[in-house]
Motif scaffolding. Sequence first.
Motif, PDB file in Angstrom:
ATOM      1  N   UNK A  27     -23.302 -31.071  49.929  1.00  0.00           N
ATOM      2  CA  UNK A  27     -23.025 -32.390  49.354  1.00  0.00           C
ATOM      3  C   UNK A  27     -23.310 -33.505  50.344  1.00  0.00           C
ATOM      4  N   UNK A  28     -23.692 -34.636  49.788  1.00  0.00           N
ATOM      5  CA  UNK A  28     -23.822 -35.844  50.602  1.00  0.00           C
ATOM      6  C   UNK A  28     -22.856 -36.881  50.034  1.00  0.00           C
ATOM      7  N   UNK A  29     -22.100 -37.504  50.925  1.00  0.00           N
ATOM      8  CA  UNK A  29     -21.268 -38.622  50.498  1.00  0.00           C
ATOM      9  C   UNK A  29     -22.211 -39.816  50.418  1.00  0.00           C
ATOM     10  N   UNK A  30     -22.547 -40.230  49.212  1.00  0.00           N
ATOM     11  CA  UNK A  30     -23.592 -41.249  49.103  1.00  0.00           C
ATOM     12  C   UNK A  30     -23.059 -42.669  49.217  1.00  0.00           C
ATOM     13  N   UNK A  31     -21.811 -42.879  48.805  1.00  0.00           N
ATOM     14  CA  UNK A  31     -21.256 -44.232  48.895  1.00  0.00           C
ATOM     15  C   UNK A  31     -19.742 -44.173  48.740  1.00  0.00           C
ATOM     16  N   UNK A  32     -19.092 -45.262  49.114  1.00  0.00           N
ATOM     17  CA  UNK A  32     -17.661 -45.417  48.868  1.00  0.00           C
ATOM     18  C   UNK A  32     -17.441 -46.793  48.251  1.00  0.00           C
TER      19      UNK A  32
ATOM     20  N   UNK B  17     -18.975 -51.965  47.355  1.00  0.00           N
ATOM     21  CA  UNK B  17     -19.611 -50.660  47.535  1.00  0.00           C
ATOM     22  C   UNK B  17     -20.336 -50.601  48.870  1.00  0.00           C
ATOM     23  N   UNK B  18     -20.141 -49.512  49.582  1.00  0.00           N
ATOM     24  CA  UNK B  18     -20.762 -49.335  50.900  1.00  0.00           C
ATOM     25  C   UNK B  18     -21.521 -48.017  50.897  1.00  0.00           C
ATOM     26  N   UNK B  19     -22.840 -48.098  51.047  1.00  0.00           N
ATOM     27  CA  UNK B  19     -23.686 -46.907  51.032  1.00  0.00           C
ATOM     28  C   UNK B  19     -23.568 -46.102  52.321  1.00  0.00           C
TER      29      UNK B  19
ATOM     30  N   UNK C   2     -19.492 -46.204  57.849  1.00  0.00           N
ATOM     31  CA  UNK C   2     -18.197 -46.113  57.174  1.00  0.00           C
ATOM     32  C   UNK C   2     -18.077 -44.743  56.496  1.00  0.00           C
ATOM     33  N   UNK C   3     -19.141 -44.335  55.798  1.00  0.00           N
ATOM     34  CA  UNK C   3     -19.089 -43.049  55.094  1.00  0.00           C
ATOM     35  C   UNK C   3     -19.002 -41.877  56.073  1.00  0.00           C
TER      36      UNK C   3
ATOM     37  N   UNK D   7     -14.978 -42.309  46.140  1.00  0.00           N
ATOM     38  CA  UNK D   7     -16.107 -41.791  46.906  1.00  0.00           C
ATOM     39  C   UNK D   7     -17.117 -41.156  45.955  1.00  0.00           C
ATOM     40  N   UNK D   8     -18.383 -41.455  46.188  1.00  0.00           N
ATOM     41  CA  UNK D   8     -19.425 -40.835  45.371  1.00  0.00           C
ATOM     42  C   UNK D   8     -20.030 -39.683  46.151  1.00  0.00           C
ATOM     43  N   UNK D   9     -19.876 -38.493  45.602  1.00  0.00           N
ATOM     44  CA  UNK D   9     -20.375 -37.293  46.264  1.00  0.00           C
ATOM     45  C   UNK D   9     -21.538 -36.761  45.436  1.00  0.00           C
TER      46      UNK D   9
END
Lengths: 301, 406
Positions: free
Chosen positions: A164-169, A71-73, A111-112, A135-137
Amino acid sequence: MKAAPFAYVRPSSLSDAIAELASTGGGGKVIAGGQSLVPVLAMRLARPETLVDINAVAELDRFGTADGYLEIGATVRQRRVERDPVSATVPLLGMALPWVGHRELRSRGTVCGSLAHADPAAELPAVACCLNAELTVTGTGGARRVPAREFFSGAMTTALGPEDILTAVRFPVAGKGEGFGFAEIARRHGDFALAGVVARVRVRGTETDAQLTGFGVSDRPVTRSAAGELAAALRESGGEVSRLPGALSDPLTALAEELVDTDGDAHASRDYRRRLFRTLASRELSKAYERARRSAGEVDS
Amino acid sequence: MTEVLAENGKPRAVKAAADDLVEVRMTVNGTPAVLSLPARVTLADALRDHLGLTGTHVGCEHGVCGMCTVLVDGEAARACLLFAVQLDGADIVTVEGLGRPDDLHPLQEAFGRNHALQCGFCTPGFLMSSYDLLSNQPEVTEEELPAELSGVICRCTGYRNILTAVRETKSAHPGGIPAPGNCAHRALVGRATGQAGVSTDGREVTEETGDTRRIDIVLPDGDPTIAVDVGTEIGVPVDAVWRVFDDVSLLARCLPGAELTEDLGEDQYAGRARVSVGPIKLAFKGVAHVVEHDRAGQRLRVLAQGQDTGGAQTQADIVLRTEATATGTVMRAEAKVYLTGRIAQFGRALAGDVSRRMFEQFADALRETATSGQAPTGPVAAPSALKLLFAPLFDRIRTALRRKSR
Ligand SMILES: Cc1cc2nc3c(=O)[nH]c(=O)nc-3n(C[C@H](O)[C@H](O)[C@H](O)COP(=O)(O)OP(=O)(O)OC[C@H]3O[C@@H](n4cnc5c(N)ncnc54)[C@H](O)[C@@H]3O)c2cc1C
Ligand code: FES
Ligand code: FES
């Protein structure tokens, strides 16, 4: 080449960041590393009223493995991922990151941010698609998971809404029997690719799965199964590794035609990109297959 | 208004409207700096216009050319792709911090030796990028150097010499290249066009405003811009000289261009000083502190600090010593002068000549005052543009001619 004035908010929690973004009523933009956004602002291609800087949000700094994923924030820089040993769990990251711009950009770029920016010729969106990363949106309505293959909807267009914020992948950690390939051709190191491929092959007993993603060849990363093509080439080459790329060339011609639909430009025509794609794909699929077999063999013995 | 909301290990939370100034605290070349900036100002512009560090060049302003490369928290980054306000708490090193004029960093040495620069426009970018490479990726191979250094563009050298310089530095330092050699506490001030930044590290009394408050004068670490050690014979007895030293208002009027405006008590004095050298005209406002007044030991030590409206800053540590001789007094002055801003770009050699000339004017005025017991009428004229600029030149020409005729 100076950005127009903008209001600047740097909240220290995710909920504040989401609230701030929502309060701009669509006039706000997230800034992470700024490596894509600042040039856009400097050239005044965009004039957001407010920039929401997410770099003070501690909870977006997560980076590590859990439940079979890396996981990458949202605030984790590309160069940190490139250099951290934990990234070896997702070999494609190590293969792709050196091609993302230059060192001097990866030290700040996230990365995000690269995924959110969704340049059709960018490396990381293609890696995310090939592995079908998650992807966590997060928006005012809460968080949702979006598979990478559904995230990208066109050039610089994604499933992210304005609030929206892309919080992590999360990238799936490579398992036994998996092998990967990555290649691109750019005019200069650090430029966006004229064409590039990402390959993932999984060998399980007699079953072979292959995923191929092209980038720089359409308005978004394009992914297809290449299992049939690989199987045909394996039959044709009689399983001989050195003959595999040659044997893949024919079966991949149709795939290249289907995937490469970008118009030609000053640097490369569409046909050239198709040939480029086919050649790179043949090589990288072969390498990925070889690596997958070796990985499967290591586990067996 | 800028609202500073909280503090944790991360940058402080901030909420600022489009026309607000945002406070940012960062360390630049070892010196803590506080800036108040509109959010849209890039780090490159903040360094150049607000801190006077023009070594960071600006080419394309959109991340392509690499001219603006600096170190942010130890890694190379494009200063044109960062808004300065994003760097709260960050540690910045620019090319000015890499090496000292008299003690260059090995990379700078190697660039010079290998003719790795022609016009020099790309050089700061290449130095900072290659410093980052060799310090963070010492395992880099020779074959990888061209790709790794492709983030900076050079229009002059053809790159061969640059690659050679970096390769040589790498092999000369197998255990890792030395850290930047010119990072220390010093004054940072901007150019006339930019709003000046303030350097602070808590050692200074920061509530200083204008010339009516007493301050602790803290001299920067590191080498002064100019070090003067001069002596001259004054044909008056030591006692007469010290009568002038004892009366600070009298003493001040002997200083070229200086004017005492207020006695702040506890041996501190507010004043003004005008210096005009060629096209450069500076009007400093500042404070002087007599830290040592030792008549028996014949030593007078004064610390001074001044700032000009354009943001040039000067700090000085001056020791005056006297010694009785058969014919009168020998006065020696040892001065360490720290300059930032426009005047510092003037060049050490000429600035040194100018200060020596000012000392001579001071000695003349002192002789006159000591003899007459009267202050010179009005303050001694500010060092005049032509005289100051040309006198050192004439001196040099004269010396050169003398040498020739020998
Ligand atoms: C000279 C140059 C060369 C480059 N070469 C390459 C290259 O070869 N390959 C490549 O892939 N990229 C390249 N880039 C682009 C750049 O390096 C990356 O795309 C960049 O790292 C994006 O990440 P960032 O964190 O800097 O994003 P930012 O610039 O901060 O943001 C980019 C966009 O994404 C949005 N965004 C960012 N983070 C989030 C988030 N968490 N949630 C929602 N929205 C978000 C922003 O609003 C903005 O619209 C290059 C850039 C330059 C200047
Ligand atoms: S000025 Fe920053 S990269 Fe060109
Ligand atoms: S020396 Fe002139 S650009 Fe490099």
